[in-house]
Write an enzyme that holds these catalytic residues in place. Sequence first.
Site, short mmCIF file in Angstrom:
data_model
loop_
_atom_site.label_atom_id
_atom_site.label_comp_id
_atom_site.label_asym_id
_atom_site.label_seq_id
_atom_site.Cartn_x
_atom_site.Cartn_y
_atom_site.Cartn_z
N HIS A 195 0.82 -1.21 0.00
CA HIS A 195 0.00 0.00 0.00
C HIS A 195 0.85 1.26 0.00
CE1 HIS A 195 -3.74 -2.27 1.70
NE2 HIS A 195 -3.45 -2.58 0.46
N ARG B 200 -15.72 11.23 -10.74
CA ARG B 200 -16.42 10.34 -9.81
C ARG B 200 -17.25 11.21 -8.87
NH1 ARG B 200 -11.12 8.78 -9.85
NH2 ARG B 200 -10.64 6.76 -10.77
N ARG C 150 -19.65 10.88 -14.25
CA ARG C 150 -20.19 9.53 -14.05
C ARG C 150 -21.26 9.58 -12.96
NH1 ARG C 150 -16.23 4.91 -11.98
NH2 ARG C 150 -16.55 6.00 -10.00
N GLU D 285 -17.40 -1.81 -18.77
CA GLU D 285 -16.56 -2.38 -17.71
C GLU D 285 -16.96 -3.80 -17.35
OE1 GLU D 285 -17.06 0.03 -14.16
OE2 GLU D 285 -19.04 0.68 -14.86
N ASN E 67 -10.04 -1.18 -15.27
CA ASN E 67 -9.77 -1.90 -14.02
C ASN E 67 -10.81 -3.00 -13.78
OD1 ASN E 67 -7.67 -0.14 -13.73
ND2 ASN E 67 -8.56 1.02 -12.06
N ASP E 68 -12.07 -2.61 -13.84
CA ASP E 68 -13.13 -3.60 -13.63
C ASP E 68 -13.22 -4.58 -14.80
OD1 ASP E 68 -13.97 -3.02 -11.10
OD2 ASP E 68 -15.59 -1.68 -11.70
N ARG F 71 -8.10 -7.75 -8.32
CA ARG F 71 -6.83 -7.04 -8.55
C ARG F 71 -6.10 -6.72 -7.26
NH1 ARG F 71 -10.78 -3.16 -10.01
NH2 ARG F 71 -10.81 -1.27 -8.75
N CYS G 40 -10.40 4.75 -19.35
CA CYS G 40 -9.97 5.25 -18.05
C CYS G 40 -9.52 4.04 -17.23
CB CYS G 40 -11.09 6.01 -17.35
SG CYS G 40 -12.60 5.08 -17.08
#
Length: 571
Positions: A186, A293, A329, A428, A451-452, A462, A499
Amino acid sequence: MQGIVGSIGYGCGNAVVKRDRNITPPKYTISDPDAEQRRFREAQKTCDLRMTALIEKLDDGNDQALDIFNALQSIINDDAFFGMALSRLKPEMINIEHLIYDECNKIVAQFDATDDTYLKERAVDIENVCNDIIRTLMGLGQDFTEVDHEGDIIIVADDLSPADTLNMKKSAIRGFITEKGGATSHTVILAKALSIPAIVGVKGAVSLISDGDFILMDAFNGTIKVNPGISEIQQFETISKIYGEKQQQYLEDANKNAITKDGFSIDVNINTGDLDGIKNFNADLCDGVGLLRTEFLYLSRKSYPDEELQYKVYKELAVKAKGKEVIVRTLDIGGDKQIDYMDLPKEENPFLGFRAIRICLERRDVFKTQLRAILRASAHGNVKIMFPMIVNLEELRLAKICVEEAKQSLRKEQKKFNENIPVGIMIETPAAALMSDVLAEESDFFSIGSNDLIQYITASDRMNERVHYLYDSCNLSVLRAIRTVALNAEASGIQWGICGEVASEESLIPLWVAFGVSELSVAPFLVGRIKHIIRSLNKAELQKKVENILKGKLAEEIRQGLTELLEGNFN
């Protein structure tokens, strides 16, 4: 000293050594276990609100950083874990902070005894959360929130929690050095998001480095020099100066057009999702906002944000964009992100459950409030609406009906908005990719949520190290899915963008150019670098070469081919 490269870059400055942050709470007998439980609930609530505030501070559009803090927040609210400590209150009559400390040590010991990197990382998460709750119960402040030091500094620590990393005053910090952590820890993920060089896994760093020691860190090779000689400093200054000049070049390229050598233009936008990101938005350093977002407007509140509050936020960004696009979004929240007032169900598989557009279509009043606010903001700039998590045409049509109903209500009130506001969707899910030809007929644009999409196609979490090897952007199935979307968008005459992490994965940029991408949405600090790469490429030449590379069957084979392709075109 040698460590593992985390976040690349060069850093030099005086060491500030952070000693062990963990605290051992006292053990004493209690008389009222119910009062002790109430005390715990108050501390839990305080830590939960603190974590929500940290989430709102994320200003770089980094999905992985957001995932980290959401995961930590879920641990804070994990009744199963803390229930073990609470269940010991009445039979043992011992103070709750000691019981939490004891249960935490048991779990951490079990996880640390394995060879599983993922479990070891989760042990660190649990330890960080428990330590925060224990400190709160003991009436202690947050540990290491600010660094009081003049000049450039290098933080040296056994480990840094995500809260530590985000809370620190970053203007003077030139690097992180930690004893714990791997390349996917992290600390590394957040250091990348903050553009701070990081070297992790440096054994003995805390004991061998003292406060005030002068440090040179090369976070390309993972080397650290403590109190170096003059010649070493001079050599380091030369190398870091060249690197700095390249970074300056990228900064200058940020306000230039990203046009390939043969005239193909691509917009390089930013991702954002908090008030600071909106406040600091600079339209001159990007081509617009590819992903706003909106979840931050709903978090850390006791009730839904009203239309006026949302309108003011969307309007501010639309005005600041100076006519450049702002893709908003709609609410993308679900079972994995709990908000008390929404009363969402806790689900075994939240990423496959009640979330995003599914919530909005069920709670039409909430959805229409947001749509009205977005529509009103469209009167002040180039605003677009984007629906997340669409999996069929029925959902898209229902969502568009809600837009029309919101428009109709605004017309009655004689409020201004863009009658022709573009409405698009995120691709996605495998379902959306496979039927993208059908969805393209009723969408104004696509944005691939990589990503999704990778996660769903490869059926791999992930954030789970045990299956992370499957989460691969060069998996042939992923690239075929994206190419299918690109071809279907082109056939319908609509724009498509990307994205997520792959939008800024350098070795993939030639591939996206060859596919004909319209827009890439990346973290703000990467805009110049991505534009610099695009300006060095020739789309027509890439298309021929990419065909051969995609004949490969193995992900590593494809990745190697794309890396060599980039190196052959970009310097």
